[in-house]
Structures are given as C-alpha cells and as structure tokens.
Design an enzyme around this catalytic site. Sequence first.
Site, PDB file in Angstrom:
ATOM      1  N   ASP A 142       0.849  -1.179   0.000  1.00 48.97           N
ATOM      2  CA  ASP A 142       0.000   0.000   0.000  1.00 48.97           C
ATOM      3  C   ASP A 142       0.892   1.239   0.000  1.00 48.97           C
ATOM      4  O   ASP A 142       1.689   1.426   0.915  1.00 48.97           O
ATOM      5  CB  ASP A 142      -0.850  -0.047   1.286  1.00 48.97           C
ATOM      6  CG  ASP A 142      -2.183   0.630   1.135  1.00 48.97           C
ATOM      7  OD1 ASP A 142      -2.233   1.684   0.497  1.00 48.97           O
ATOM      8  OD2 ASP A 142      -3.170   0.099   1.688  1.00 48.97           O
ATOM      9  N   ASP A 160      -2.961   4.600  -2.448  1.00 54.01           N
ATOM     10  CA  ASP A 160      -3.955   5.203  -1.565  1.00 54.01           C
ATOM     11  C   ASP A 160      -4.439   6.552  -2.125  1.00 54.01           C
ATOM     12  O   ASP A 160      -3.616   7.369  -2.562  1.00 54.01           O
ATOM     13  CB  ASP A 160      -3.270   5.424  -0.204  1.00 54.01           C
ATOM     14  CG  ASP A 160      -4.225   5.812   0.894  1.00 54.01           C
ATOM     15  OD1 ASP A 160      -5.162   5.039   1.161  1.00 54.01           O
ATOM     16  OD2 ASP A 160      -4.034   6.887   1.503  1.00 54.01           O
ATOM     17  N   GLU A 172      -6.774   3.705  -5.583  1.00 57.99           N
ATOM     18  CA  GLU A 172      -7.996   4.012  -4.839  1.00 57.99           C
ATOM     19  C   GLU A 172      -8.484   5.390  -5.282  1.00 57.99           C
ATOM     20  O   GLU A 172      -7.772   6.382  -5.117  1.00 57.99           O
ATOM     21  CB  GLU A 172      -7.716   4.016  -3.333  1.00 57.99           C
ATOM     22  CG  GLU A 172      -8.998   4.216  -2.538  1.00 57.99           C
ATOM     23  CD  GLU A 172      -8.770   4.667  -1.104  1.00 57.99           C
ATOM     24  OE1 GLU A 172      -9.639   4.405  -0.262  1.00 57.99           O
ATOM     25  OE2 GLU A 172      -7.725   5.292  -0.813  1.00 57.99           O
ATOM     26  N   HIS A 195     -10.812  -2.492   4.543  1.00 54.46           N
ATOM     27  CA  HIS A 195     -10.540  -2.056   5.920  1.00 54.46           C
ATOM     28  C   HIS A 195     -11.244  -0.753   6.278  1.00 54.46           C
ATOM     29  O   HIS A 195     -11.116  -0.291   7.408  1.00 54.46           O
ATOM     30  CB  HIS A 195      -9.033  -1.887   6.086  1.00 54.46           C
ATOM     31  CG  HIS A 195      -8.515  -0.805   5.177  1.00 54.46           C
ATOM     32  ND1 HIS A 195      -8.473  -0.947   3.805  1.00 54.46           N
ATOM     33  CD2 HIS A 195      -8.063   0.441   5.425  1.00 54.46           C
ATOM     34  CE1 HIS A 195      -8.030   0.163   3.259  1.00 54.46           C
ATOM     35  NE2 HIS A 195      -7.762   1.034   4.226  1.00 54.46           N
ATOM     36  N   ASP A 196     -11.916  -0.122   5.318  1.00 57.22           N
ATOM     37  CA  ASP A 196     -12.610   1.145   5.581  1.00 57.22           C
ATOM     38  C   ASP A 196     -14.124   0.994   5.591  1.00 57.22           C
ATOM     39  O   ASP A 196     -14.840   1.985   5.771  1.00 57.22           O
ATOM     40  CB  ASP A 196     -12.273   2.172   4.485  1.00 57.22           C
ATOM     41  CG  ASP A 196     -10.823   2.628   4.518  1.00 57.22           C
ATOM     42  OD1 ASP A 196     -10.241   2.671   5.610  1.00 57.22           O
ATOM     43  OD2 ASP A 196     -10.292   2.944   3.435  1.00 57.22           O
TER      44      ASP A 196
HETATM   45  C1  GLC Z   1      -7.600   5.630   2.294  1.00 61.32           C
HETATM   46  C2  GLC Z   1      -7.360   4.478   3.219  1.00 61.32           C
HETATM   47  C3  GLC Z   1      -7.850   4.859   4.584  1.00 61.32           C
HETATM   48  C4  GLC Z   1      -7.036   6.053   5.036  1.00 61.32           C
HETATM   49  C5  GLC Z   1      -7.087   7.185   4.020  1.00 61.32           C
HETATM   50  C6  GLC Z   1      -6.030   8.201   4.290  1.00 61.32           C
HETATM   51  O1  GLC Z   1      -8.938   5.931   2.116  1.00 61.32           O
HETATM   52  O2  GLC Z   1      -7.974   3.332   2.713  1.00 61.32           O
HETATM   53  O3  GLC Z   1      -7.759   3.810   5.490  1.00 61.32           O
HETATM   54  O4  GLC Z   1      -7.528   6.521   6.257  1.00 61.32           O
HETATM   55  O5  GLC Z   1      -6.875   6.728   2.718  1.00 61.32           O
HETATM   56  O6  GLC Z   1      -4.754   7.696   3.999  1.00 61.32           O
END
Ligand code: GLC
Length: 553
Positions: A98, A199, A252, A326-327
């Site tokens: 990641d 990310d 993402e 995980h979110d």
């Molecule tokens: C993404 C991650 C999340 C994190 C955010 C900031 O959305 O998946 O867990 O808090 O980015 O890095």
Amino acid sequence: MSPRPFHHQVIYQIYPKSFQDSTGDGVGDLRGIIERADYIASLGVDMVWFNPFFVSPGRDNGYDIADYYAIDPAMGTMDDFTELVQALRDRGVGVMLDMVLNHTSTEHEWFQRALAGEQEYIDRYIVRPPQEDGSLPTNWVSKFGGPTWEPLGESGQYYLHLFDVTQADLNWHHPAVREEAARIVNFWRDRGVTGFRFDVINLIGKNTELLDAPAGVDDRLMYTDGVYVDEFLQELNQASFGQDPATVTVGEMSSTTTERCVGYSNPDNHELDMVFSFHHLKVDYENGQKWTTMPADLVALQQIIHDWAAGMQAGGGWNALFWNNHDQPRAINRFGDAGEYREKSAMMLAAMLHLLRGTPFVYMGEEIGMVDPEYTSIDDYVDVEARNAYAALVAAGSSPDDAFAAVLAKARDNARTPMQWDDTPGAGFTTGTPWLQPSRQDEINVKQAAATGEILPFYRKLIALRHDMPLIADGDYQQEFADYANVFGYRRTLNNEQLLVAANMTAETQSITVEAPFIDGSVLIGNYDAPTLAPTMELRPYEVVAVLVDTRS
Ligand code: GLC
C-alpha cells in the site's frame, strides 16, 4: 510459474494489525502472517494486498507514514518482511503493498524540516497563507472532520491535510516529491514486491491555485480528480512499476467518475491496471451522509454496479471488484443478512461480484462470512474517524444512542476486528488481549468454516473459476433482469460461450423469467442444491445461480 495476467487474478487483502499476532501483545504482525501462509495459499489467491506496515505514529493505523523505507517495529523487521515475501512466493502468491503517497505523517523527516522553517521542505507540502480577511486558505472540510488547514508552526501559514491533522498533503507539483514517490516504489520492487495499491491517488493532482468551494458545491470537487492526476501517474508508471509489465497496480479513487477511471485504467494511457471506486458502498448513506442508519437502496446498488461494469467496458478500463475492505463495514450487514441467511447471503454477494468483469478482491474474513462486531459502547471503537464522528454527532444534538447506532452501522473498525481462526476468547488471533474485540467467534471462525461451513469452499471455487475460465476473466458484460428491483443479473459472453448470473438480493423468493438458451444450460455454480432451470424460475432467499451455455452445441 509466471503470474497470470491481472484480469485472471484474485487478490486477497490482509489488514496486518488484525490477521495473526505471533507475540501475544494483541496486535497482528508479519511473523503471524508467515504462520498463516498455508491458509492464504489454500484460498488459491494470486496476490495479497497488505495495508501499510511502515514506520508510523499510528494516528490513522499506518496511513500516516513517518518512514516509507522501514517496517514498523510493532509489525516486525525487514528480515521478517523478506521471509514473508519468500513464504508467499514459494506458494505462488505475490505481494502487493500500500503506497500512501498523497500525504505523509507530520512526523516524517520532510515535515519536521518544513516545520523548522526549511523552505525546500515547506515547498514539498501544500502550504498557504490565510485569505485576506484572515480566514483559512480555503473552506474545505477534512474527511475526518474539521477544517483541512492547520497552522504550520509559528510561520503564520497553514498546511493542507485532507485527512487527519497529522497527515500533511504532499505537493506533487514539486519534482522532488515525484522523484521520491518513484524511489519508494522502486525500493519495494527491489525487495520482491510485485503489486502496488495507491492510496487516495486521485487526490494528488490538485491545482496550484486552491479555491474555496462556492456555496452549494461539494468541496471534494475542488481537489479530487484534478487535471494533473493522469500526467503524474504516467510519470510514476514510467519511473517505476511500468518497467515490469507483470506488476499489478490498483488506484484508490475517491468520489470519482467512470470517465476519469477509464482514463486511469485504460492500458493505452500507461497509468494503472485498475481502480477502486466507492459509489456502490454509499447506497446506505442517507442524503449522502455516511453517519446515518438508512437501509441499503438495492435498486441504486444494482444500477451503480451496472453503470460501472458497462462504463468501464465501453471505455476499455478495468474495475477492481470488492464488497469489503478495511474502511467499510461488512457487506453482509449492509446488503445481506447477518442472522438466519448469513451463509446464503455471503455466497450470493460473492458470486454476484466474482463473476463480473473486473478483478475481485477478497478482504480477510469475508471468505468465512465475518460480520460487524456487536459492540455496545463507543469505547469499544478505536478508529479516529469513528470517535470524531461520534463526538461531532453528539455535539450537533444527536442523542448518544442515535450517534452510537450510526457508528455501529458505519465504523471502519467493523472490518478491522481480528481474523477469527477458532472459537477461543482471542479467536486464535492472539493469546493476549486483542486490540479490538472479536465478535461471534464461537460460530464464525476458520476452523468451523473449513470443517462444515459453506462459504469457504464456495470462495475457493469462485477463485478457481476465474483462473480456469476465460469467459469469466475476459468475457463481455451485459445487463440482465434490469427491471427486477430485487434481482441482480448479467450475462457474460466469450466466443460461443455464455454465462447468465442471477442473484436474489432479498430474503423473499423471487420469480424470474429465464430465456432460451439458458433453460437448457448447466449450472456452473450456485448456493443452493439443485436449482431447477425453467422458463419461470423461483430464486430462493438470497439464491444465486450461474448458468453456462455453449451456443455451438
Ligand atoms: C484511504 C485508506 C484509509 C485512510 C485514508 C487516508 O482511504 O484506505 O484507510 O484513512 O486513505 O490515507
């Protein structure tokens, strides 16, 4: 064996803090994951995406990175990492890391030097003076609540943080930032990493001039999918992972569009292999607000999944397919049934997703039907986002019960509870006190799932099908059952083969009309015994069925 192309792969996601603890401190670690390598391989997955385990103060569980080149001591050592890569590679499984490159922790050396007044480092972040009237540089709201600007020490200026105040946004217009991003990716490539998840990567291309969101305009539009994202990604691709075409990449993309995601993932553009988008996971947001308790709008869900499947296909882009990460709270609680139909609804959701056009991701515990924890107090939650949201809801006048109900439904910790291996108090995850409590591990655990459960073998079968059937990996997508509110369906076509998928998303029987040639097809996979193919077919509660025909025969 060389890896399969990414569209034939299935990727497993591990939240390292919660997978397996090898020391008894209640927190997962790399050696714990090594102990579970056989289990991971037994799923048949091609690659594991690990959430960050780099040096971090842990304000956002590792998404606030202080050193991108070192393993967090709480998670293990570089030797452990090398062993983990080897253990997985020996079993034919690749490692995806990641990359959190939109922001660093404020404890990162660069930020500390910026704070100390070194201009060269100030320039690497997004630092602005207040507006003429003394107000903050823009009116944007942080994704974790509050304003997005914080004073940069005593400088009189402010730094941007779209997330927590300890996550300072980097200035990607600075060449040193882009060079460093490539250097980080290459450092891990040199250590055997063959996949990267980027990310919130569609936030890196902000304009140089940052503007207030006009009244009535969503402030996310002011910094998301900026005009520079594509060129920054192309540069990163060329300078790092693009040098090995077998590397798998996924970005993402928050609050995005199919149009932009086609651009990010169409191979002609040399950016990324595929994208995560989130619209389908907002269908239980009342008026677009996350911290609410509305039941999911199934019609909207089906429409969004279809729009993305069709839109990405039309533009030659590629989706990363997922229900959980995980979110997100567990999909069974949102779109299935965590009670009586837990197993059936878990399998329905799995087949509905895995047979689509795109690359499926399975989040740890999903393959055994883990559900949201049944917590009773805000103190059971750890996540900064949930705790901030609870406080904000109560401050805005919600009753503590209502505020807690929203947290119970939406908290990210719902997915971060420890992997449940057995029915002991630590769920086989730890011999100590787990950092987050497990839930219902007496009935939901790997031991049980492997012995008598239905979900785990079903996932293994779906994963194998993607590997074995070009129709699933490469076939065209076409919507079916569009006018059924409760049934999601589609057809995949490749040469003379066709697959019809029909999923009943409810606990009530649904009657569907099955057209030739599928009445004479064969059931490839389903979650009930002996479905009867007929012109009018009854789909039982949460039944999913995939029917294969060869139009030559
Ligand atoms: C993404 C991650 C999340 C994190 C955010 C900031 O959305 O998946 O867990 O808090 O980015 O890095």
